[in-house]
Write an enzyme that holds these catalytic residues in place. Structure first.
Site, PDB file in Angstrom:
ATOM      1  N   HIS A  47       1.029  -1.601  -0.002  1.00  0.00           N
ATOM      2  CA  HIS A  47       0.360   0.200  -0.090  1.00  0.00           C
ATOM      3  C   HIS A  47       0.863   1.345   0.089  1.00  0.00           C
ATOM      4  O   HIS A  47       1.245   2.063   1.115  1.00  0.00           O
ATOM      5  CB  HIS A  47      -0.803   0.422   1.331  1.00  0.00           C
ATOM      6  CG  HIS A  47      -1.545   0.984   1.280  1.00  0.00           C
ATOM      7  ND1 HIS A  47      -3.267   1.072   1.683  1.00  0.00           N
ATOM      8  CD2 HIS A  47      -2.436   2.184   0.532  1.00  0.00           C
ATOM      9  CE1 HIS A  47      -3.482   2.187   2.254  1.00  0.00           C
ATOM     10  NE2 HIS A  47      -3.584   3.161   0.856  1.00  0.00           N
ATOM     11  N   HIS A  98       1.302   4.867  -1.483  1.00  0.00           N
ATOM     12  CA  HIS A  98       1.030   5.939  -2.877  1.00  0.00           C
ATOM     13  C   HIS A  98       1.899   6.612  -3.820  1.00  0.00           C
ATOM     14  O   HIS A  98       3.248   7.067  -3.118  1.00  0.00           O
ATOM     15  CB  HIS A  98       0.181   7.078  -2.435  1.00  0.00           C
ATOM     16  CG  HIS A  98      -1.173   7.314  -1.696  1.00  0.00           C
ATOM     17  ND1 HIS A  98      -2.120   6.494  -2.370  1.00  0.00           N
ATOM     18  CD2 HIS A  98      -1.040   6.106  -0.341  1.00  0.00           C
ATOM     19  CE1 HIS A  98      -3.362   5.844  -1.853  1.00  0.00           C
ATOM     20  NE2 HIS A  98      -2.723   5.457  -0.846  1.00  0.00           N
ATOM     21  N   ASP A 153      -8.410   2.811  -3.180  1.00  0.00           N
ATOM     22  CA  ASP A 153      -7.662   3.505  -2.041  1.00  0.00           C
ATOM     23  C   ASP A 153      -8.050   5.507  -2.313  1.00  0.00           C
ATOM     24  O   ASP A 153      -7.824   6.057  -3.525  1.00  0.00           O
ATOM     25  CB  ASP A 153      -6.699   3.030  -1.745  1.00  0.00           C
ATOM     26  CG  ASP A 153      -6.058   3.555  -1.339  1.00  0.00           C
ATOM     27  OD1 ASP A 153      -7.041   3.360   0.242  1.00  0.00           O
ATOM     28  OD2 ASP A 153      -5.478   4.188  -0.294  1.00  0.00           O
ATOM     29  N   HIS A 165      -5.576  -0.723   5.677  1.00  0.00           N
ATOM     30  CA  HIS A 165      -5.163   0.095   6.881  1.00  0.00           C
ATOM     31  C   HIS A 165      -6.243   0.208   8.096  1.00  0.00           C
ATOM     32  O   HIS A 165      -6.537   0.683   8.314  1.00  0.00           O
ATOM     33  CB  HIS A 165      -5.198   1.743   6.448  1.00  0.00           C
ATOM     34  CG  HIS A 165      -5.930   1.794   5.699  1.00  0.00           C
ATOM     35  ND1 HIS A 165      -7.858   1.799   5.140  1.00  0.00           N
ATOM     36  CD2 HIS A 165      -5.801   2.456   4.632  1.00  0.00           C
ATOM     37  CE1 HIS A 165      -7.644   2.482   4.165  1.00  0.00           C
ATOM     38  NE2 HIS A 165      -6.919   3.279   3.787  1.00  0.00           N
ATOM     39  N   ASN A 203      -6.346   8.752   6.985  1.00  0.00           N
ATOM     40  CA  ASN A 203      -7.833   8.655   7.007  1.00  0.00           C
ATOM     41  C   ASN A 203      -7.264   6.681   6.894  1.00  0.00           C
ATOM     42  O   ASN A 203      -6.617   6.937   5.594  1.00  0.00           O
ATOM     43  CB  ASN A 203      -8.478   9.219   5.789  1.00  0.00           C
ATOM     44  CG  ASN A 203     -10.128   8.661   6.014  1.00  0.00           C
ATOM     45  OD1 ASN A 203     -10.505   8.465   6.670  1.00  0.00           O
ATOM     46  ND2 ASN A 203     -10.503   9.193   4.725  1.00  0.00           N
ATOM     47  N   ASP A 246       1.156   2.334   4.020  1.00  0.00           N
ATOM     48  CA  ASP A 246       0.165   3.516   3.400  1.00  0.00           C
ATOM     49  C   ASP A 246       0.585   5.240   2.965  1.00  0.00           C
ATOM     50  O   ASP A 246       0.176   6.129   3.044  1.00  0.00           O
ATOM     51  CB  ASP A 246      -0.920   4.114   4.237  1.00  0.00           C
ATOM     52  CG  ASP A 246      -2.645   4.790   3.672  1.00  0.00           C
ATOM     53  OD1 ASP A 246      -2.107   4.970   2.329  1.00  0.00           O
ATOM     54  OD2 ASP A 246      -3.354   4.874   4.273  1.00  0.00           O
TER      55      ASP A 246
END
Ligand SMILES: [Zn+2]
Length: 449
Positions: A76, A78, A168, A248, A295, A322
């Protein structure tokens, strides 16, 4: 499938290294002893008796007192490309991963535009082959443009190499759309990674809903906005015989739902993030969005304890950062207006080692196992130190203390939830898919024998 069968990386030279007298720990392979780790032609050629590994022209690292683990896998991340390369891109994001001891990562599809077509996936894979320090896999969105209404061409996306699917950043609110996505998942394989949140319950929230949000007067995101959606999707996945991966987890109720679903035979896996395992909503008191606005939000101590219990009993099979890079203009604003998300690739291992292993909350073996647990839910072979495996190794100094951010970051963004903290445990060298992907600048790797 090995890492490079399903993920893409910049081609490089095969590592030829001997880690002399390293403490080798790979709980899944049943290895816990001092060895010379001989890496040849990009493979773990041998775990030799201490001092006995044949150097044979290899670079020799005097690794006595250092630990060799299977390198980590983060499902996970970004990478922000396309569209927000001022925050991160394939090159900087995979460099950050390598510095954190990772040999593979999966990139989320909530870019601008979102990764919704076969051509989008092909373009990203091309970029990874040109500039990724560690293998990257790309997820495509479940719904077109993440609009939540129409499914993408999931079969075609899988054929183009999408490792899985995820919207996501946003939940899939329509249960009918979710159900059809699950039917396609069964057909085309991969996995669906879910950001679970009922926006009708979380709307307007900026932190966990509880006594502290009431005290601070900040809009709350209740635990049930997550747990009710997980319950819905676990039921749907069970009904359709499809596979889901819950991203998450943050709340105690969520852990319990995943546990129950697993016991009932639902094909469900789950991840937890280092910040949810180490911090609680108390951190929000500082009103520093860099540290505490994400979040799902940081929740209460009982939630944190439930996540740790989930790690222990296998309800949560993996740790996922994340990693969500943001530039200062999105973070240096009042708490409520700040962007959600923190970076995490470069600090995950050290933060968890410092906060959970050193105080005796979990053992080192469990941490090492869960740090690499994110591969299997996506049908990727788990990194292993067993001889004959592709070389994916994190060499760490468990005594090494360092202050986060002092030497800068490999990531293009600096919104680390650990910024300024002194952590124990430092990654010295990362070997990913048989190549040396990272060496700590201040650590000399030794000399060719
Ligand atoms: Zn998310």
């Amino acid at each position: 499938m090995s890492l490079t069968d399903s993920l893409d990386v910049r081609p490089g030279e095969d590592a030829h290294l001997v880690l002399r007298r390293a403490s080798v720990l790979d709980p899944v392979a049943g290895i816990d002893a001092i060895h010379d780790v001989v890496i040849r032609d990009g493979e773990i050629a041998e775990l030799a008796a201490p001092g006995e590994g044949s150097a044979d022209g290899a670079e020799v690292v005097e690794a006595e007192g250092m630990h060799a683990f299977p390198a980590f896998f983060d499902p996970h991340v970004h990478l922000r490309t396309p569209g927000h390369e001022h925050k991160e891109d394939v090159e900087t994001g995979t460099r950050a991963a390598a510095a954190g001891g990772y040999c593979g990562i999966l990139a989320m599809a909530n870019t601008e535009p979102p990764v919704s077509t076969a051509a989008d996936v092909a373009a990203l894979r091309e970029q990874a082959r040109a500039s990724a320090s560690v293998p990257v896999g790309f997820l495509a969105t479940v719904t077109r443009g993440m609009q939540g209404t129409e499914l993408t061409e999931m079969v075609e996306l899988r054929e183009a190499g999408a490792v899985g699917f995820s919207d996501d950043g946003l939940p899939i609110t329509d249960a009918g759309v979710m159900r059809r996505a699950l039917q396609y998942q069964r057909l085309c394989g991969g996995n669906i990674a879910l950001h679970e949140e009922d926006p009708r319950l979380s709307m307007g929230g900026a932190m966990h809903e509880g006594p502290l949000s009431a005290l601070l007067g900040i809009g709350g995101i209740p635990s049930v906005s997550e747990s009710t959606m997980i319950a819905r999707d676990a039921a749907l996945a069970g009904y359709e015989g499809a596979r889901i991966h819950v991203q998450h987890l943050s709340a105690a109720e969520s852990v319990e739902i995943v546990r129950t679903a697993k016991a009932a035979g639902v094909r469900i896996s789950a991840e937890a993030s280092p910040h949810h395992l180490c911090l609680t909503d108390e951190e929000v008191r500082s009103l520093d969005p860099h540290r505490s606005k994400m979040n799902p939000p940081l929740r209460e101590e009982r939630d944190r304890e439930a996540l740790i219990e989930g790690l222990r009993d296998g309800t949560i099979e993996c740790i996922a950062t994340d990693h969500a890079p943001h530039q200062p203009e999105e973070k240096d604003v009042p708490f409520e207006q700040a962007a959600f998300g923190v970076t995490g690739l470069e600090t995950a291992f050290a933060a968890l080692y410092t906060d959970l292993v050193l105080p005796g909350v979990i053992d080192l073996g469990l941490l090492v196992e869960r740090m690499a647990g994110g591969a299997e839910p996506f049908d990727i072979e788990r990194p292993s130190l067993a001889p004959g495996s592709e070389a994916n190794v994190a060499l760490c100094d468990l005594g090494g203390e360092w202050t986060v951010g002092e030497d800068g970051y490999e990531s293009r963004s600096a919104n680390s939830w650990c910024a300024g903290r002194t952590l124990t445990g430092r990654v010295l060298v990362t070997v990913a898919a048989g190549q040396v992907a990272f060496r700590l600048r201040s650590f000399s790797l030794g000399v060719a024998a």
